[in-house]
Design a protein around this motif. Structure first.
Motif, PDB file in Angstrom:
ATOM      1  N   GLU A 172       8.451 -12.132 -18.365  1.00 15.60           N
ATOM      2  CA  GLU A 172       7.098 -12.389 -17.786  1.00 15.60           C
ATOM      3  C   GLU A 172       7.009 -13.599 -16.987  1.00 15.60           C
ATOM      4  N   ASP A 173       7.284 -14.702 -17.782  1.00 12.56           N
ATOM      5  CA  ASP A 173       7.050 -16.009 -17.197  1.00 12.56           C
ATOM      6  C   ASP A 173       8.120 -16.194 -16.240  1.00 12.56           C
ATOM      7  N   GLU A 174       9.300 -15.891 -16.424  1.00 19.33           N
ATOM      8  CA  GLU A 174      10.324 -16.101 -15.354  1.00 19.33           C
ATOM      9  C   GLU A 174       9.968 -15.279 -14.112  1.00 19.33           C
ATOM     10  N   ASN A 175       9.498 -13.967 -14.069  1.00 13.95           N
ATOM     11  CA  ASN A 175       8.983 -13.222 -13.008  1.00 13.95           C
ATOM     12  C   ASN A 175       7.870 -13.946 -12.100  1.00 13.95           C
ATOM     13  N   LYS A 176       6.845 -14.859 -12.998  1.00 11.71           N
ATOM     14  CA  LYS A 176       5.837 -15.522 -12.410  1.00 11.71           C
ATOM     15  C   LYS A 176       6.265 -16.733 -11.509  1.00 11.71           C
ATOM     16  N   ILE A 177       7.637 -16.990 -11.881  1.00 15.44           N
ATOM     17  CA  ILE A 177       8.116 -18.186 -10.780  1.00 15.44           C
ATOM     18  C   ILE A 177       8.699 -17.652  -9.865  1.00 15.44           C
ATOM     19  N   HIS A 178       9.769 -16.390 -10.042  1.00 16.99           N
ATOM     20  CA  HIS A 178      10.524 -15.951  -8.876  1.00 16.99           C
ATOM     21  C   HIS A 178      10.098 -14.733  -8.118  1.00 16.99           C
ATOM     22  N   ASN A 179       9.160 -14.050  -8.783  1.00 17.57           N
ATOM     23  CA  ASN A 179       8.761 -12.881  -8.467  1.00 17.57           C
ATOM     24  C   ASN A 179       9.760 -11.898  -8.129  1.00 17.57           C
ATOM     25  N   ASP A 180      10.698 -11.615  -8.734  1.00 19.55           N
ATOM     26  CA  ASP A 180      11.940 -10.853  -8.169  1.00 19.55           C
ATOM     27  C   ASP A 180      12.504 -10.004  -9.386  1.00 19.55           C
TER      28      ASP A 180
END
Length: 364
Positions: A172-180
């Protein structure tokens, strides 16, 4: 070793009465039972001491891991569209309903930033929660042409659900950065990759319908994007009724229960598959993706996703199209090969190797 029970044991033993018969002294029933209990406790204690000292098990961690494993086992028991009580039929009537819900849904991945912009290709990359290093390596290398999902090529990493809250939070944190990242609530296991494929196709036709072509690949694959774009230009008409890649027109089910690709007689009763294009990398048009998604409702679930796609293709009357340069293995590295026109995909390329390949230039 905790011996605090010994004084208590001695006290209880002396409290047990010893009765005398005329011919012999017998131990009372109380004492007999107690002695057996003591022996049992000693054996259990010795076994525990040996286990802890020689196997070095951290009991709290062991119990925690056990609870986690039980949760995972319960999740993997999920039987949704997959129960096979009799041999799998070749067709059905609305038997495969992909009714999972998005957990992570990035609508911006196919956003158009001006009136003249087009999306030539959307790439769906199958991954797992733990493979953040693989995802980062791909973002730093062959995905840089996407301009962080603002160019004419777009991409997304695909996930199902897991029980571990910690790795869920990391994603979830990774997606907040990359949105991918795209994620649905089916259980993320190898046996459920077909769900992941249908999720990708559903996203392509509902949220990225203006994309011309769709590539499915994995997070351990090198993709030569410039070479792929040339293939799409050359094969654009063929791909309106075909899936292309490293395709095999003859293949037999693997009946070995220990194999990763095992298929039981019940799950697939035929002696041969309708062929398949290796899931390490295949490409088609959004038109075909749309047709596969619709026909899949009447094609019973099968756990090998690339074979399942081939089943849908056969049902549609379309074909599998082998294209040179798509590899389900890793050819020996040559920067002029990997960055030229004769190689499109290479399989089993770990992150550090991917970055090394990317930073090596062709000198001839």
């Amino acid at each position: 070793m905790d011996c605090s029970w010994i004084p208590l044991a001695i006290g209880i033993l002396f409290r047990c009465r010893i009765s005398e018969d005329k011919s012999r002294t017998t131990v009372s029933l109380c004492a007999k039972v107690f002695i057996w209990v003591v022996l049992f406790v000693v054996v259990v204690t010795l076994v525990s001491v040996y286990t802890v000292s020689h196997m070095q098990i951290n009991l709290p961690s062991f119990h925690s891991a056990t609870r986690s494993n039980v949760r995972d086992m319960l999740m993997e028991i999920q039987v949704r569209n997959t129960t096979v009580l009799s041999p799998r039929p070749d067709a059905c009537e609305a038997c495969f309903s992909h009714n999972f819900k998005y957990v992570i849904d990035n609508d911006v991945m196919c956003k158009l930033y001006n009136d003249s912009q087009e999306i030539d290709l959307i790439i769906f990359i199958f991954t797992t929660h733990q493979h953040q290093q693989e995802r980062n390596a791909i973002r730093q290398t062959w995905l840089n042409c996407t301009n962080i999902n603002k160019a004419n090529i777009r991409y997304s990493f695909l996930l199902g659900e897991v029980s571990d809250e910690n790795i869920r939070k990391l994603v979830e944190d990774e997606n907040k950065i990359h949105n991918d990242i795209i994620k649905e609530d089916f259980v993320d296991t190898y046996q459920n990759l077909t769900y992941k494929t249908i999720m990708a196709f559903k996203y392509a036709i509902t949220k990225c319908s203006h994309a011309k072509f769709v590539l499915k690949t994995d997070d351990d694959v090198w993709v030569n994007i410039p070479g792929l774009l040339k293939v799409l230009q050359r094969e654009k008409m063929t791909l309106q009724t075909a899936v292309a890649g490293a395709c095999f027109h003859g293949a037999n089910p693997n009946r070995n229960p220990d194999s990763k690709w095992y298929a039981s007689i019940q799950s697939y009763p035929h002696d041969s598959y309708p062929g398949f294009c290796s899931g390490t990398g295949y490409v088609t048009s959004n038109n075909v993706v749309n047709k596969i998604f619709e026909i899949s409702k009447n094609v019973p679930f099968f756990h090998l996703e690339d074979v399942y796609v081939a089943m849908c293709i056969r049902k549609l009357g379309y074909r599998l199209h082998k294209i040179a340069g798509f590899n389900n293995i890793r050819p020996p590295f040559d920067p002029c090969l990997y960055k030229g026109d004769n190689l499109i995909t290479s399989h089993e390329v770990p992150p550090e190797m991917l970055i090394s390949y990317w930073n090596t230039t062709c000198t001839r």
